[in-house]
Motif scaffolding. Structure first.
Motif, PDB file in Angstrom:
ATOM      1  N   GLU A 651       8.995  10.589  -3.683  1.00 14.73           N
ATOM      2  CA  GLU A 651       9.581   9.268  -3.894  1.00 14.73           C
ATOM      3  C   GLU A 651      10.488   8.837  -2.746  1.00 14.73           C
ATOM      4  O   GLU A 651      11.027   7.736  -2.776  1.00 14.73           O
ATOM      5  CB  GLU A 651      10.366   9.248  -5.211  1.00 14.73           C
ATOM      6  CG  GLU A 651       9.524   9.550  -6.438  1.00 14.73           C
ATOM      7  CD  GLU A 651       8.442   8.508  -6.657  1.00 14.73           C
ATOM      8  OE1 GLU A 651       8.691   7.331  -6.322  1.00 14.73           O
ATOM      9  OE2 GLU A 651       7.371   8.867  -7.157  1.00 14.73           O
ATOM     10  N   ASP A 652      10.699   9.689  -1.736  1.00 12.03           N
ATOM     11  CA  ASP A 652      11.610   9.351  -0.646  1.00 12.03           C
ATOM     12  C   ASP A 652      10.923   8.438   0.365  1.00 12.03           C
ATOM     13  O   ASP A 652       9.698   8.378   0.472  1.00 12.03           O
ATOM     14  CB  ASP A 652      12.090  10.616   0.063  1.00 12.03           C
ATOM     15  CG  ASP A 652      13.049  11.414  -0.801  1.00 12.03           C
ATOM     16  OD1 ASP A 652      13.526  10.857  -1.808  1.00 12.03           O
ATOM     17  OD2 ASP A 652      13.308  12.588  -0.474  1.00 12.03           O
ATOM     18  N   GLU A 653      11.757   7.733   1.137  1.00 18.73           N
ATOM     19  CA  GLU A 653      11.299   6.943   2.264  1.00 18.73           C
ATOM     20  C   GLU A 653      11.400   7.812   3.511  1.00 18.73           C
ATOM     21  O   GLU A 653      12.454   8.345   3.827  1.00 18.73           O
ATOM     22  CB  GLU A 653      12.156   5.683   2.423  1.00 18.73           C
ATOM     23  CG  GLU A 653      12.088   4.738   1.231  1.00 18.73           C
ATOM     24  CD  GLU A 653      10.769   3.985   1.168  1.00 18.73           C
ATOM     25  OE1 GLU A 653      10.184   3.776   2.240  1.00 18.73           O
ATOM     26  OE2 GLU A 653      10.332   3.611   0.061  1.00 18.73           O
ATOM     27  N   SER A 654      10.302   7.951   4.243  1.00 18.81           N
ATOM     28  CA  SER A 654      10.292   8.791   5.422  1.00 18.81           C
ATOM     29  C   SER A 654       9.301   8.229   6.428  1.00 18.81           C
ATOM     30  O   SER A 654       8.296   7.613   6.063  1.00 18.81           O
ATOM     31  CB  SER A 654       9.911  10.232   5.057  1.00 18.81           C
ATOM     32  OG  SER A 654       9.756  11.022   6.211  1.00 18.81           O
ATOM     33  N   THR A 655       9.613   8.423   7.715  1.00 21.19           N
ATOM     34  CA  THR A 655       8.704   8.005   8.782  1.00 21.19           C
ATOM     35  C   THR A 655       7.990   9.184   9.428  1.00 21.19           C
ATOM     36  O   THR A 655       7.206   9.002  10.343  1.00 21.19           O
ATOM     37  CB  THR A 655       9.491   7.236   9.856  1.00 21.19           C
ATOM     38  OG1 THR A 655      10.543   8.068  10.355  1.00 21.19           O
ATOM     39  CG2 THR A 655      10.081   5.959   9.283  1.00 21.19           C
ATOM     40  N   SER A 656       8.291  10.419   8.968  1.00 28.00           N
ATOM     41  CA  SER A 656       7.657  11.606   9.539  1.00 28.00           C
ATOM     42  C   SER A 656       6.330  11.932   8.878  1.00 28.00           C
ATOM     43  O   SER A 656       5.425  12.465   9.518  1.00 28.00           O
ATOM     44  CB  SER A 656       8.596  12.804   9.436  1.00 28.00           C
ATOM     45  OG  SER A 656       8.898  13.075   8.072  1.00 28.00           O
ATOM     46  N   CYS A 657       6.186  11.640   7.585  1.00 23.75           N
ATOM     47  CA  CYS A 657       4.930  11.869   6.873  1.00 23.75           C
ATOM     48  C   CYS A 657       4.890  10.943   5.678  1.00 23.75           C
ATOM     49  O   CYS A 657       5.878  10.278   5.346  1.00 23.75           O
ATOM     50  CB  CYS A 657       4.781  13.331   6.452  1.00 23.75           C
ATOM     51  SG  CYS A 657       6.006  13.859   5.254  1.00 23.75           S
ATOM     52  N   TYR A 658       3.725  10.925   5.003  1.00 23.87           N
ATOM     53  CA  TYR A 658       3.534  10.030   3.862  1.00 23.87           C
ATOM     54  C   TYR A 658       2.802  10.787   2.767  1.00 23.87           C
ATOM     55  O   TYR A 658       1.828  11.507   3.038  1.00 23.87           O
ATOM     56  CB  TYR A 658       2.727   8.790   4.262  1.00 23.87           C
ATOM     57  CG  TYR A 658       2.622   7.753   3.166  1.00 23.87           C
ATOM     58  CD1 TYR A 658       3.584   6.769   3.010  1.00 23.87           C
ATOM     59  CD2 TYR A 658       1.553   7.769   2.264  1.00 23.87           C
ATOM     60  CE1 TYR A 658       3.498   5.825   2.014  1.00 23.87           C
ATOM     61  CE2 TYR A 658       1.459   6.833   1.262  1.00 23.87           C
ATOM     62  CZ  TYR A 658       2.429   5.859   1.136  1.00 23.87           C
ATOM     63  OH  TYR A 658       2.351   4.923   0.132  1.00 23.87           O
ATOM     64  N   CYS A 659       3.281  10.626   1.527  1.00 19.11           N
ATOM     65  CA  CYS A 659       2.654  11.270   0.359  1.00 19.11           C
ATOM     66  C   CYS A 659       2.229  10.201  -0.629  1.00 19.11           C
ATOM     67  O   CYS A 659       3.039   9.346  -1.024  1.00 19.11           O
ATOM     68  CB  CYS A 659       3.627  12.238  -0.328  1.00 19.11           C
ATOM     69  SG  CYS A 659       3.986  13.711   0.626  1.00 19.11           S
ATOM     70  N   LEU A 660       0.974  10.247  -1.034  1.00 19.52           N
ATOM     71  CA  LEU A 660       0.448   9.357  -2.066  1.00 19.52           C
ATOM     72  C   LEU A 660      -0.015  10.220  -3.232  1.00 19.52           C
ATOM     73  O   LEU A 660      -0.942  11.015  -3.084  1.00 19.52           O
ATOM     74  CB  LEU A 660      -0.701   8.510  -1.519  1.00 19.52           C
ATOM     75  CG  LEU A 660      -1.311   7.515  -2.517  1.00 19.52           C
ATOM     76  CD1 LEU A 660      -0.272   6.519  -2.989  1.00 19.52           C
ATOM     77  CD2 LEU A 660      -2.491   6.784  -1.887  1.00 19.52           C
ATOM     78  N   LEU A 661       0.623  10.070  -4.372  1.00 17.63           N
ATOM     79  CA  LEU A 661       0.363  10.934  -5.517  1.00 17.63           C
ATOM     80  C   LEU A 661      -0.583  10.247  -6.476  1.00 17.63           C
ATOM     81  O   LEU A 661      -0.268   9.186  -7.031  1.00 17.63           O
ATOM     82  CB  LEU A 661       1.688  11.274  -6.221  1.00 17.63           C
ATOM     83  CG  LEU A 661       1.683  12.484  -7.146  1.00 17.63           C
ATOM     84  CD1 LEU A 661       1.405  13.752  -6.344  1.00 17.63           C
ATOM     85  CD2 LEU A 661       3.029  12.615  -7.850  1.00 17.63           C
TER      86      LEU A 661
END
Length: 953
Positions: A651-661
């Motif tokens: 649920e975090d905001e990040s520019t290093s990687c992306y997770c789609l659950l």
């Protein structure tokens, strides 16, 4: 004032006395200040003066520092002019004292109250032979008084119990002692016992004692005392819970009284008598021992044989009587009945006319007299004879008719063997394989030589068999599948005909499936579905490799739900890498901290030193019932030192990687290779793990025994594949389609029981029909497949069918029922693979064939949506239409946000390739690039040809 003057001998003396006292108190205050600042000791007393020694109304109490919160020590005395604290033999600085002064109305004496704060740092910095302590020193006119010493300690409670209670099995009325040594703590922890999560009150039950050194003592065990016992330790800091101990109170069986001796089993001669007793006084319970000794006793008996009576010969006729009759008699004495024998049957005397009708009765000859009774008797005899003749004729006619019919149906040399066996014969019917999408090579011509054997009466009333043999579609090969993507938006791009996607299944390929985990089976295909598991790989095959270049591709771990998508252009031109991917099959190296739970397999992809220019997509299956209200899910990566580090929260905001659950898998966009896993921290007790429950069966060494094994594993394809691999080596067969069980994180255990066993055909070992699995074994994701085994025994070898129910239920949770209906005998069954996805044959695909979206269409979509306009960046609308609404800042940092979004779409739709939904999403956006609207089909084909030629296709 009068009293002071009298004491001083006048007003001048009073002034001098008051002045002297003032100087003394000033000196005492100065000395106290100097003692604190310069290490000097304050005076223990001041010069004596008329008055009263201080009396402490409130003394400082022992205190505990909880975490980092300071504590306050209070002191109150009267009469008191000054009060100071001394801690560990040193005076506390007067600036750290807070003082309040009041007047006692009843005595008129001055009351002073002082308190100080003691911090955790002060206590930790003290290193003395005893605990940190403080006391009060109060001054009055007469002298000083000291309060009690109050100790100050840091409160804590360790996590682990010094001794956990151990489960026991005790006989009824036996003594139960459960030992519990709570964790070390300050202050000492208080212990409370729980039974089945309910507190135990020893005051209400005199049979239970919990006062003896934290132990639980049950003086006389009762059946109601069986259960799970937990030791709870608590102090002012925290609460701790021990491991649960299962207590089973069993009852050994006892014999009932003997019955009366039965009658002798023979009427005469030598026989036996018996009497019996049952093991019901009491009956064994909860695994108690069965009664020892014989349940039946026999003794011999000898009975006299009964002799039936028999008649002697008739006596001579008697003399003719006046009534013209004479008599004769016989006796039942040849032999006479004895020992209960039957008496002779028939008359013991008879009479008849002794004059041959010549005797005169009432002046008439006897033969002229015709009584009515004689006429009636002759009529009855006549009618009886006629009736018997008619019946005999009818029987003869029927017999002749039946004989002629039998001779017309069967020749003298033909004998129907079914007449000897009652019509039960074995017949072979040639059937065809059903057109199921789960079949391997389903597009090929069906095999018409597969035979199915039926044993039993010739009766075809099963709707499954009728439908199987009459459905005409089964004899037709599958037609080619063509999926056309036609929309106004795609037409505007000039690629309407180019977007035609051919999905023909060639020989050796698999059809596309819609389920990311498992394929579903129509109930009509259930029997062939659950019989063959031989096509699955073994544990050592959970590793795959492939060589990839600039064109990218897809690497898939067959039947595990794990895949890796290398986008086009991620690897520089003229470079190629051998990329590998593996799944940890042993014990997980990620050790859970606290309440953290491992939700996915540990997936490794490499080589780790490989550098990509575009994020690649890694798909990892998980077993969580996704809900942000109940789960906090993290992505973790293992470092080179073997330590697991958190990459990000989903649920975090990040520019290093992306997770789609997604509901069954997590798609991750990454820039570096390594070992990754998903963990979850339950926020509430309503957090749910998805478990897959399945039942396998096989014959045991004893031909009469049949074993059932019930598995409960994480709902990930690789976890169930491991179960199937183990069962294949053990000769097990899947008896029922696996089902999904929602397992709550409410700390309650799982119960597995076998129900509805046919009582006169099968039996199960006593007290083993229900088994309980602790909560921790299922919740903590032990990679070893968890199963419960049940052993069933047939009464006779002729029993070949098994029907029962298996109930898997979580206490205060959900349950599932597995209906088992199977034959325990081996027979020919169709070959059907449980995992039926196209990646089973091609684990590595390279180039354009690995992607669902043609490269030309992909280029035009990126060129259209990467360009900003007055309404904002159009790639954001593209993301929104594809259900990507979170952490859009990640895509903003990419050189082509639309390309990364399409990569994520490719990872999510690797099995269905639903281009229609993508086309609809593009059409809804409603924006068409004007420069592309005039592109003709021929120009598009030429561009694709040039691209293919440049890239060596």
């Amino acid at each position: 004032m009068g009293r002071v003057a009298a004491a001083g001998g006048g007003s001048g003396g009073a002034r001098r006395w008051i002045l002297w006292l003032g100087l003394c108190f000033w000196a005492a205050g100065a000395a106290a200040a100097r003692g604190t600042n310069n290490g000097e000791v304050l005076p223990e007393s001041i010069p004596s003066a008329p008055g009263t020694l201080p009396h402490f109304i409130e003394e400082p109490d022992d205190a505990y520092i909880i975490k980092s919160n300071p504590i306050a020590l209070r002191c109150k005395a009267r009469p008191a002019m000054q009060i100071f604290f001394k801690c560990n033999g040193e005076w506390v600085h007067q600036n750290e004292h807070v003082s309040e002064e009041s007047l006692d109305e009843s005595s008129g004496l001055k009351v002073r109250e002082v308190f100080i704060n003691v911090t955790r740092q002060q206590v930790e910095d003290f290193h003395g032979p005893e605990d940190y302590w403080c006391q009060c020193v109060a001054w009055s006119h007469l002298g000083t008084s000291k309060s009690r010493k109050a100790s100050v300690r840091i409160a804590y409670l360790r996590k682990n119990f010094e001794q956990d209670p151990q489960g026991r099995e005790v006989p009824i009325e036996g003594m139960i002692v459960l030992h519990c040594r709570p964790p070390e703590g300050v202050p000492a922890a208080e212990v409370e016992w729980l039974k089945n999560e309910e507190p135990i009150d020893s005051e209400q039950d005199e049979n239970i004692d919990t006062r003896a050194d934290h132990n639980l003592i049950i003086r006389q065990a009762r059946l109601s005392d069986s259960g799970n016992y937990t030791c709870m330790a608590a102090n002012i800091v925290a609460k701790r819970r021990s491991l649960s101990a299962t207590v089973v109170v069993y009852v050994n069986g006892g014999w009932s009284s003997w019955t009366e001796w039965s009658a002798c089993n023979v009427r005469c001669g030598r026989g036996w008598q018996k009497r019996s007793r049952t093991c019901t006084n009491p009956a064994p319970l909860n695994g108690g021992a069965f009664c020892e000794g014989m349940s039946v006793q026999k003794i011999t008996c000898t009975s006299l044989c009964p002799v039936d009576g028999s008649w002697e010969v008739w006596s001579e006729w008697s003399v003719c009587s006046p009534e013209c009759e004479h008599l004769r008699i016989r006796e039942c004495t040849a032999p006479a009945p004895r020992n209960g024998g039957k008496f002779c049957e028939g008359l013991s005397q008879e009479s008849e006319n002794c004059t041959d009708g010549l005797c005169i009765l009432d002046k008439k000859p006897l033969h002229e007299i015709k009584p009515q009774s004689i006429e009636n008797a002759s009529d009855i005899a006549l009618y009886s004879g006629l009736g018997a003749a008619i019946v005999a004729v009818a029987v003869l006619v029927i017999g002749v008719t039946l004989y002629r019919r039998s001779q017309s149906d069967y020749g003298v040399d033909v004998i129907d063997s079914s007449a000897l066996t009652g019509g039960f014969q074995t017949f072979n019917f040639k059937t065809v394989r059903q057109g199921n999408s789960l079949l391997l090579n389903s597009s090929m011509q069906p095999d018409l030589t597969v035979s199915r054997t039926y044993s039993g009466p010739i009766c075809l009333q099963d709707p499954l068999d009728k439908e199987l043999m009459t459905e005409s579609s089964l004899f037709n090969p599958l037609s080619d599948i063509k999926v056309k993507v036609q929309s106004s938006f795609m037409v505007s791009l000039g690629v309407s005909e180019r977007a035609e996607y051919h999905g023909k299944n060639h020989s050796g390929t698999f059809p596309h499936g819609n389920n990311h985990s498992f394929s579903t089976i129509h109930p009509r295909n259930k029997t062939p579905y659950i019989q063959n598991l031989s096509s699955l790989p073994t544990r050592t095959e959970l590793r795959t490799t492939g060589v990839f270049g600039h064109l990218g591709g897809r690497l898939v771990m067959p039947n595990t739900g794990v895949s890796l998508l290398i986008p086009h252009g991620a690897i520089p031109e003229e470079n190629s890498w051998e990329i590998y991917m593996s799944i940890n099959q042993g014990e997980p190296s990620l050790q859970s901290d606290g309440s953290e739970v491992l939700l996915s397999p540990e997936v490794t992809c490499g080589p780790p030193d490989m550098i990509v220019t575009t994020p690649f997509a890694l798909t990892i299956p998980h077993c969580a019932d996704v809900s942000s209200e109940h789960w906090n899910i993290h992505l973790k990566k293992r470092s080179q030192q073997g330590k697991w580090e958190e990459v990000m929260s989903v649920e975090d905001e990040s520019t290093s990687c992306y997770c789609l659950l997604d509901p069954f898998a997590c798609h991750v966009l990454l820039d570096s290779f390594g070992t990754y896993a998903l963990t979850g921290e339950p926020i509430t007790d309503c957090a749910v793990k998805q478990l897959k429950v399945a039942v396998f069966g096989c014959m045991s060494c004893n031909s009469l025994d049949y074993n059932l094994r019930v598995y409960c594993v994480d709902n990930t394809p690789c976890a169930f594949q491991e179960v199937v691999s183990d069962e294949r080596h053990q000769g097990g067969q899947l008896l029922e389609e696996p089902k999904l069980l929602h397992f709550k994180g409410n700390t309650f255990s799982l119960q597995i029981s076998v129900l509805d066993i046919p009582p006169f055909l099968w039996r199960i070992k006593p007290f083993t029909a229900c088994q309980e699995v602790p909560f921790s074994r299922l919740w903590c994701s032990n990679r070893q497949p968890l199963h419960c085994a049940f052993s069933l025994e047939r009464y006779t070898p002729t029993t070949t069918q098994l029907s029962c129910k298996i109930c898997i239920r979580q206490l205060k949770g959900h349950e599932q029922i597995l209906q088992v209906q199977t034959s325990i005998l081996e027979s020919e069954r169709e070959t059907i693979t449980f995992f039926a996805q196209e990646d089973s044959t091609y684990p590595a695909q390279t180039g354009p064939k690995a992607f669902k979206i043609p490269y030309s269409i992909r280029q035009r979509i990126c060129a259209t949506f990467d360009t900003p306009n007055a309404k904002g960046k159009d790639w954001q609308m593209l993301a929104q239409k594809n259900s990507i609404n979170r952490n859009l800042s990640y895509f903003a940092t990419q050189s082509s946000p639309s390309a990364v979004i399409l990569n994520l779409w490719e990872a999510r739709h690797q099995h269905d390739g639903d281009l229609d939904s993508l086309a609809c999403a593009l059409e809804e956006i409603g924006r068409t690039h004007t420069k592309l609207s005039n592109i003709t089909e021929s120009q598009l084909d030429e561009a694709d040809f040039n691209y293919s030629r440049q890239n060596g296709l």
